[in-house]
Write an enzyme that holds these catalytic residues in place. Sequence first.
Site, PDB file in Angstrom:
ATOM      1  N   ASP A  44      42.751  43.651  49.274  1.00  0.00           N
ATOM      2  CA  ASP A  44      44.208  43.770  49.175  1.00  0.00           C
ATOM      3  C   ASP A  44      44.853  43.671  50.561  1.00  0.00           C
ATOM      4  OD1 ASP A  44      43.720  44.247  46.495  1.00  0.00           O
ATOM      5  OD2 ASP A  44      43.790  46.425  46.730  1.00  0.00           O
ATOM      6  N   ASP A  50      43.637  56.365  43.098  1.00  0.00           N
ATOM      7  CA  ASP A  50      42.221  56.088  43.329  1.00  0.00           C
ATOM      8  C   ASP A  50      41.446  57.390  43.491  1.00  0.00           C
ATOM      9  OD1 ASP A  50      42.723  53.396  43.294  1.00  0.00           O
ATOM     10  OD2 ASP A  50      42.761  53.165  45.472  1.00  0.00           O
ATOM     11  N   GLY A 100      33.613  38.576  52.629  1.00  0.00           N
ATOM     12  CA  GLY A 100      33.130  39.806  53.254  1.00  0.00           C
ATOM     13  C   GLY A 100      32.925  39.645  54.751  1.00  0.00           C
ATOM     14  N   LYS A 133      31.363  37.551  56.273  1.00  0.00           N
ATOM     15  CA  LYS A 133      31.351  36.142  56.689  1.00  0.00           C
ATOM     16  C   LYS A 133      32.756  35.580  56.837  1.00  0.00           C
ATOM     17  CE  LYS A 133      28.712  35.329  53.172  1.00  0.00           C
ATOM     18  NZ  LYS A 133      27.916  34.639  52.116  1.00  0.00           N
TER      19      LYS A 133
END
Length: 321
Positions: free
Chosen positions: A253, A12, A222, A224
């Site tokens: 993940d 990444d 997210g 919520k």
Amino acid sequence: MSIVLTGSIAYDYLMTFPGYFKDHIMPERLDSISLSFLVDQMVRQRGGIAPNIAYTMALLGDKPLIFGTAGEDFEDYRQWLESHHIDTTYIRVVPGVFTASFFANTDLANNQICSFYTGAMAYARELSLETLQSRPEMVVISPNDPVAMDRYVEECKQMQIPYVYDPSQQIARSDPDELRRGVDGAYSLFVNEYEWELLQKHTGFSAEFILHRVPLVVITRGAKGASIYWQASEVDVPAVPVEKIVDPTGVGDAFRAGFLRGWRLGFNFEICGKMGSLAAAYCLEQRGTQSHYFTVEEFITRFRTHFDDAGALEVMKQPTV
């Protein structure tokens, strides 16, 4: 229950943009968009969906197995994974190419613009689950080469192995027929709320159809939390408050890892979802997908603080068999 994790293996490249993407996007000119963002930070870290899930599962006491392909620059990464008790036996190194690479640019609102270089991941289609020495009880089919994902779906069906279908980032790239085959036959489906809508659009399947065909559907939302649908019943679990939002990369993940570890330990799906939410919080508080760390005891303590369930994770204190 033994779980095999298939999916991308990547490095990444994480960048930070000191502004807001929305300030530079003109909706009336989307047909000719041309943007370049000057970033003030960048780090290179280990990533890829399968290793990300495996790393957090290992922190939670599991010994996950990764099934995938990497490039000739993978050796240091392999040593890192094995040092965390992750089985790399079925990671094939492809000579002459580099490991897949993920480039993510994050703005001040935690919105992201990302690109992905396939690299060695393109060779995942050459791998077959039939080469596994023992039959797993569950296979996780997460973002990977689309042809490989479709192959693993078909092999799981032929071998009658239950599979978790996690198409997420590859929904936009995969053929609609491939997505329909992946959904129709899955034991479980994992997506976020945007991907949930996108999946319906690309497959032509309605939400009602998917919930009827797939026994377990998990939709992350997210801040919520997440919604868990099990045979027509719904359970919502909240997100865990974090000390500071540092980087959203890999949070999904980590959620999957926490959920799968709870599933492997035999917890009910509500507890699994709460474990996923807590694992996601640890990841959100650090930069990168494998930078967070906790002991099992620390995880249990924080779980009980947020969910007020003194006995829920007691079995985690026992050695993994």
